[in-house]
Motif scaffolding. Sequence first.
Motif, PDB file in Angstrom:
ATOM      1  N   VAL A  34      -2.063 -10.248   7.461  1.00  0.00           N
ATOM      2  CA  VAL A  34      -3.028  -9.181   7.751  1.00  0.00           C
ATOM      3  C   VAL A  34      -4.295  -9.410   6.941  1.00  0.00           C
ATOM      4  O   VAL A  34      -4.240  -9.731   5.753  1.00  0.00           O
ATOM      5  CB  VAL A  34      -2.429  -7.793   7.407  1.00  0.00           C
ATOM      6  N   PHE A  35      -5.448  -9.230   7.586  1.00  0.00           N
ATOM      7  CA  PHE A  35      -6.735  -9.410   6.948  1.00  0.00           C
ATOM      8  C   PHE A  35      -7.544  -8.114   7.029  1.00  0.00           C
ATOM      9  O   PHE A  35      -7.493  -7.409   8.024  1.00  0.00           O
ATOM     10  CB  PHE A  35      -7.538 -10.521   7.641  1.00  0.00           C
ATOM     11  N   GLY A  36      -8.263  -7.814   5.950  1.00  0.00           N
ATOM     12  CA  GLY A  36      -9.223  -6.725   5.991  1.00  0.00           C
ATOM     13  C   GLY A  36      -8.700  -5.366   5.572  1.00  0.00           C
ATOM     14  O   GLY A  36      -9.345  -4.353   5.875  1.00  0.00           O
ATOM     15  N   VAL A  37      -7.551  -5.323   4.884  1.00  0.00           N
ATOM     16  CA  VAL A  37      -7.026  -4.045   4.413  1.00  0.00           C
ATOM     17  C   VAL A  37      -6.729  -4.125   2.920  1.00  0.00           C
ATOM     18  O   VAL A  37      -6.594  -5.211   2.359  1.00  0.00           O
ATOM     19  CB  VAL A  37      -5.754  -3.618   5.174  1.00  0.00           C
ATOM     20  N   GLN A  38      -6.588  -2.972   2.307  1.00  0.00           N
ATOM     21  CA  GLN A  38      -6.259  -2.929   0.892  1.00  0.00           C
ATOM     22  C   GLN A  38      -4.779  -3.227   0.678  1.00  0.00           C
ATOM     23  O   GLN A  38      -3.956  -3.127   1.593  1.00  0.00           O
ATOM     24  CB  GLN A  38      -6.608  -1.556   0.321  1.00  0.00           C
ATOM     25  N   GLU A  39      -4.456  -3.567  -0.555  1.00  0.00           N
ATOM     26  CA  GLU A  39      -3.106  -4.015  -0.886  1.00  0.00           C
ATOM     27  C   GLU A  39      -2.041  -2.997  -0.495  1.00  0.00           C
ATOM     28  O   GLU A  39      -0.996  -3.356   0.047  1.00  0.00           O
ATOM     29  CB  GLU A  39      -3.017  -4.304  -2.390  1.00  0.00           C
ATOM     30  N   GLN A  40      -2.291  -1.724  -0.737  1.00  0.00           N
ATOM     31  CA  GLN A  40      -1.271  -0.717  -0.449  1.00  0.00           C
ATOM     32  C   GLN A  40      -1.004  -0.579   1.048  1.00  0.00           C
ATOM     33  O   GLN A  40       0.077  -0.156   1.466  1.00  0.00           O
ATOM     34  CB  GLN A  40      -1.657   0.642  -1.042  1.00  0.00           C
ATOM     35  N   THR A  41      -2.001  -0.917   1.864  1.00  0.00           N
ATOM     36  CA  THR A  41      -1.807  -0.829   3.308  1.00  0.00           C
ATOM     37  C   THR A  41      -0.962  -1.971   3.837  1.00  0.00           C
ATOM     38  O   THR A  41      -0.310  -1.837   4.875  1.00  0.00           O
ATOM     39  CB  THR A  41      -3.173  -0.815   4.026  1.00  0.00           C
ATOM     40  N   LEU A  42      -0.949  -3.090   3.142  1.00  0.00           N
ATOM     41  CA  LEU A  42      -0.162  -4.239   3.579  1.00  0.00           C
ATOM     42  C   LEU A  42       1.312  -3.891   3.687  1.00  0.00           C
ATOM     43  O   LEU A  42       1.997  -4.280   4.641  1.00  0.00           O
ATOM     44  CB  LEU A  42      -0.348  -5.413   2.617  1.00  0.00           C
ATOM     45  N   GLY A  43       1.816  -3.130   2.709  1.00  0.00           N
ATOM     46  CA  GLY A  43       3.220  -2.738   2.739  1.00  0.00           C
ATOM     47  C   GLY A  43       3.545  -1.846   3.922  1.00  0.00           C
ATOM     48  O   GLY A  43       4.626  -1.948   4.512  1.00  0.00           O
ATOM     49  N   VAL A  44       2.604  -0.974   4.291  1.00  0.00           N
ATOM     50  CA  VAL A  44       2.796  -0.093   5.445  1.00  0.00           C
ATOM     51  C   VAL A  44       2.903  -0.915   6.724  1.00  0.00           C
ATOM     52  O   VAL A  44       3.784  -0.688   7.564  1.00  0.00           O
ATOM     53  CB  VAL A  44       1.625   0.911   5.554  1.00  0.00           C
TER      54      VAL A  44
END
Length: 214
Positions: A34-44
């Motif tokens: 995934v590109f373009g999101v913050q770290e916490q959103t990656l887990g979601v």
Amino acid sequence: METGMTPAEIETLFDRGDAGYVFARWGRPLAPVVFGVQEQTLGVIKGAFEAIVALAGHNMAEVDPELGSNVMVFFLRDWDELLAVPDLAHMLGDLPDLVARLNGGDASQYRTFRFDDGGAIRAAFVFLRMRGALAEMAAEDLALSQAVQVMLLWSDQAFAEVSPLAVAHGQTILRPEIAGVIRAAYDPVMPAAARDASHALRLSARLAAGEGAQ
């Protein structure tokens, strides 16, 4: 809960107009990036993919041995940002033309797939322009919706009027009938790709068999 769909209803999910009935599922484990999101959103986002892959009885992997990552998800503010992504033109072809079409159509999202020699999905590219309604969606809902839409080669009109998600008891869930189609599509007895609408009959039968086993 009744989750069955008639063959005709299932057929519409994979009817691509002039191209007719076109079905495909993944033929290899999913390895998303995934590109373009913050770290916490990656887990979601990862959690959403894991949930849908588990529902299908399929697999995920850290790395695809051929491609490295075979599901690429890009979060953007403007379509022109795609022109600056290294190697993307090599993967997608005429990138300036694509960006022009997306801008011209005021699109909010775009998905494209690559297939192996047997017709199964081997790679998927997802582009999301985070404006308007898309930007207002909860991260969990957006991630779940995108994972669902990557799991099979749905018709481009499959969810144009009705979302694959629903709200039950205040929580967002995957619509039971769509969950049933995904499970049926990944049944080992089913083909990885199909171009004949009789495939919808087989999916309907697998759905009915699954309900009878509950």
